[in-house]
Scaffold this active site. Structure first.
Site, short mmCIF file in Angstrom:
data_model
loop_
_atom_site.label_atom_id
_atom_site.label_comp_id
_atom_site.label_asym_id
_atom_site.label_seq_id
_atom_site.Cartn_x
_atom_site.Cartn_y
_atom_site.Cartn_z
N GLU A 77 -6.44 -7.46 -0.66
CA GLU A 77 -6.93 -7.43 0.72
C GLU A 77 -8.38 -6.97 0.76
O GLU A 77 -8.76 -6.04 0.05
CB GLU A 77 -6.16 -6.40 1.56
CG GLU A 77 -4.72 -6.68 1.81
CD GLU A 77 -4.11 -5.57 2.68
OE1 GLU A 77 -4.85 -4.86 3.39
OE2 GLU A 77 -2.89 -5.40 2.61
N HIS B 169 -8.57 -7.00 14.38
CA HIS B 169 -8.92 -7.06 12.95
C HIS B 169 -9.18 -8.52 12.60
O HIS B 169 -8.39 -9.39 12.92
CB HIS B 169 -7.77 -6.50 12.13
CG HIS B 169 -8.10 -6.20 10.70
ND1 HIS B 169 -8.49 -7.17 9.81
CD2 HIS B 169 -8.08 -5.04 10.02
CE1 HIS B 169 -8.70 -6.61 8.62
NE2 HIS B 169 -8.47 -5.32 8.72
N GLU C 131 0.83 -1.21 0.00
CA GLU C 131 0.00 0.00 0.00
C GLU C 131 0.87 1.26 0.00
O GLU C 131 0.83 2.06 0.94
CB GLU C 131 -0.94 0.01 1.20
CG GLU C 131 -2.05 -1.02 1.08
CD GLU C 131 -3.15 -0.85 2.13
OE1 GLU C 131 -2.91 -0.17 3.14
OE2 GLU C 131 -4.24 -1.41 1.93
C1 GLA Z 1 -4.03 -2.28 5.11
C2 GLA Z 1 -2.70 -2.97 5.19
C3 GLA Z 1 -2.73 -4.24 5.96
C4 GLA Z 1 -3.62 -4.11 7.17
C5 GLA Z 1 -4.99 -3.69 6.73
C6 GLA Z 1 -5.98 -3.63 7.85
O1 GLA Z 1 -4.79 -2.66 4.07
O2 GLA Z 1 -2.13 -3.19 3.94
O3 GLA Z 1 -1.42 -4.54 6.34
O4 GLA Z 1 -3.09 -3.16 8.01
O5 GLA Z 1 -4.88 -2.42 6.20
O6 GLA Z 1 -7.27 -3.31 7.39
#
Ligand code: GLA
Length: 707
Positions: free
Chosen positions: A334, A385, A177
């Protein structure tokens, strides 16, 4: 190494979506043929070794085919400038391979370890107010730090060399990300790279002075060396400086992506490279359509936000991701099985919601369905989470739903590799317009660029009309209707492309605050909506935005919020579709439509109608532009339709948007012909023709391809 990172003006040279090569995951012995991949981020370094074997066993039970590995493992892999502890990762790679699980291997550069930030605090990002972002969380690095880059690229090189021939490796996952927490860095490194970028863009300081309008407020520069990022200032920083800094910041991260990619491409030319985008919600800092040519396949992360448009927003993001990918398959890197941990209140997903969310992404072109993360953590900031294996373990509703979805995705193998079939309606998304329309010192601070587009998307969906959310650089020729919500920045080339849509008999719909400025954020004079004035046949002398909570009434029974304008009709063949009936603009046209020779038209919407109001307008507008729903009336407003296609077949995804059963037959006859890949509960289809689509369920019909 030079002390300044040169940031290429990546955006300026961005390829149109779908015009660059596309390469998917490598096949492996365990997964040799096209299929929908299923899996998660896998963080075995958070767990004792004993857990790893159980992980693989549970992955197999769930039908997991792939994991993204080692995303946050830098500190565990490299323990000092010249010390490495990497054998554990060899063991995990081998274990996964033995279990038939493919690996999307991260370059592990997402979060620098404490030894590095202790040795080199100069890699830490700096906010616009001059504060350092300290280590202790993650992604605390400057995209333009030469020191960070030297260390990170060395790690990439080590991992690429070590695993280049590993049979589990099917793709590379660059960083993570990019820009999630460090998109805007105002440090000295950023300042130096920004100047280089500006030199590339403008050539000399005079051109920059012209573009930035520095005659205003005594801002004239005598040298590019005097230029800074738009740090906290006494009042509003120069708007073009702000816009250029946004462009630069996106390019800087893209430049970093390229730097990692070049190493991977040199060492493993056959292994595709990706990085996870964040096409979701208000995440605006990265111009992903411009980044797409730097990955072999597009990946996206998406998390739902609660609210009435929650699923519409998911669908909107998925549609846009698919068009960024050029309508080719993309990888959902994700999303969540249930709650996240970073919203004010983190809702658990309801029964069936996880599968519906996942399959909606597949409907819009995802050939991989992956989650953050495999096993829910017991320590750290993300311990609340959700994951595929929750704290409750294997004996849980959630894990049973995961296993069930795995079976469903296996049954969808015939979908893999198919393209997204274009809709007739396109909704434009343009990063320059997003960035520029939401700058400070504007008529209102309440305008939300993406929300306007989402209202149009959601209203069309409610009417059963498919719409593609497309990057502005997309070839518009295939679309009959092009919606331009808040298309604020309209340079000459974009204007010409929109004029061409209308000239060939297509239909443009533009909203308030469109066509106002050029690429330098300079107002097009002569009356709004500037660059689109002639095409629309209207002229506005002054904006009249509304205070929060204020509304105006409209002649079609609806209301307008946020924005109004006294609109003068100045072109020929302009019909007034809706008039303001209250407020300072009472009596003025609110919505107009100019018909052009050749049958094309250009509609202008001068207020925010909201989803319901847009729906009301569309009911009048769609018959005029000859667009109807592809769905039988009984399904409209209750299911979402998304269509993928192979050469010989269309794959119709029907997503139940309601909490009720939706009939799939009338008097025993199917409402839609075709062969079901999934039944009415979203499970692999048996022979029976389902009579109903269960609440929140998704079914898929294979149908003959239309001519
Ligand atoms: C982002 C990150 C993950 C995690 C998620 C949690 O997408 O890439 O590592 O932290 O958020 O929602």
């Amino acid at each position: 190494m030079s002390s300044t990172i040169t940031v290429p003006e990546a955006r300026a040279h961005a390829a149109a979506p779908g015009t660059t090569p596309h390469r998917w995951l490598l096949p492996t012995e365990a997964h040799p043929t096209p299929h929908i991949s299923f899996g998660a981020d896998y963080n075995p370094d958070q767990w004792p070794r004993e857990v790893w074997a159980e992980d693989v066993e549970l992955m197999r039970e769930a039908g997991v085919t792939i994991v993204s590995l080692a995303i946050f493992s830098w500190a565990r892999i490299q323990t000092g400038p010249d010390t490495w502890d990497i054998e554990w990762l060899d063991d995990v790679m081998d274990l996964l391979h033995a279990g038939g699980i493919q690996v999307d291997l991260a370059t592990a550069t997402a979060s620098p370890p404490p030894w590095l930030t202790t040795l080199h605090p100069e890699i830490l990002p700096v906010t616009r107010t001059g504060e350092t972002l300290w280590p202790g969380a993650r992604q605390h690095w400057r995209p333009t730090s030469p020191v960070f880059r030297e260390h990170a690229l060395r790690l990439v090189e080590v991992l690429a060399q070590r695993y280049k021939d590993h049979p589990a490796l099917v793709a590379w996952h660059v960083s993570n990300e990019l820009g999630c927490h460090n998109a805007y860095d105002y440090s000295e490194d950023a300042a130096a790279s920004f100047r280089t970028w500006l030199t590339d863009r403008y050539g000399d300081v005079d051109a920059l002075n012209d573009a930035w309008g520095t005659a205003f407020w005594s801002q004239r520069y005598t040298s590019l060396e005097e230029v800074l990022p738009p740090r906290l200032a006494a009042s509003y920083p120069n708007p073009t400086q702000q816009l250029d800094f946004k462009r630069f910041s996106s390019d800087a991260l893209q430049g970093y992506l390229r730097a990692e990619r070049e190493i991977l491409a040199r060492i493993t030319p056959d292994v595709p490279v990706t990085t996870n985008f964040m096409v979701m919600g208000e995440t605006s800092a990265q111009d992903y359509p411009a980044w797409a040519s730097d990955v072999d396949f597009v990946s996206n992360d998406h998390y739902v936000h609660p609210g009435p448009q929650s699923h519409a927003e998911l669908s909107f993001s998925a549609s846009f991701t698919g068009k960024i990918a050029g309508r080719r398959p993309w990888y959902l890197m994700e999303h969540s099985t249930s709650a996240v941990n970073w919203q004010p209140v983190n809702l658990a997903k309801r029964a069936g919601q996880m599968a519906r969310d996942s399959l909606t992404h597949v409907a819009h072109g995802a050939d991989a369905v992956c989650y953050f993360q495999w096993r829910q953590s017991v320590a750290g900031a993300e311990k609340y989470h959700s994951g595929m294996v929750p704290h409750a373990g294997r004996d849980s509703r959630l894990f049973r739903e995961v296993v069930r979805l795995g079976r469903t995705l296996e049954a969808l193998a015939p979908v893999a590799g198919s393209a997204q079939l274009p809709a007739r309606v396109a909704i434009l998304q343009d990063h320059d317009s997003w960035w520029a329309s939401e700058l400070d010192s504007h008529p209102t601070q309440l305008l939300r660029y993406r929300q306007e587009a989402l209202d149009w998307y959601a209203a069309l969906r409610e009417l059963g009309v498919r719409a593609d959310v497309v990057p502005a650089a997309t070839d518009l020729d295939v679309y009959d209707v092009v919606v331009a919500p808040v298309l604020h920045v309209v340079p000459a080339a974009l204007r010409a492309r929109l004029e061409a849509v209308v000239a060939r008999g297509g239909h443009l719909v533009a909203t308030y605050f469109s066509g106002i400025v050029d690429a330098d954020d300079h107002v097009v004079p002569g009356g709004y909506p500037g660059a689109l004035r002639d095409l629309l046949g209207v002229r506005v002398e002054e904006f009249s935005p509304l205070l929060d909570g204020d509304t105006v009434t409209l002649s079609d029974g609806g209301t307008g919020t946020l924005w109004t304008e006294p609109v003068d009709v100045v072109g020929p063949d302009v019909d007034v579709l809706v008039t303001y009936t209250s407020g300072d603009v009472a009596g003025s046209p609110a919505v107009t439509r100019r018909t052009h020779p050749g049958g094309g038209s250009a509609t202008y919407v001068s207020t925010r109608l909201g989803q319901a109001g847009v729906g009301r307008l569309l009911e009048r507008l769609l018959p005029l532009v000859d667009v109807t729903s592809e769905l039988p009336a009984a399904l409209r407003g209750r299911v979402e339709l998304a269509v993928r296609a192979h050469d010989d077949a269309e794959l119709w995804f029907l997503v139940n948007l309601t909490d009720d059963d939706v009939p799939l037959t009338a008097d025993g006859t199917p409402l839609l012909d075709g062969t079901h890949l999934l039944d009415g509960s979203g499970d692999p289809a048996t022979d029976a023709r389902p009579t109903h689509l269960a609440p929140r369920a998704v079914t898929v019909l294979r149908r003959t391809r239309r001519a």
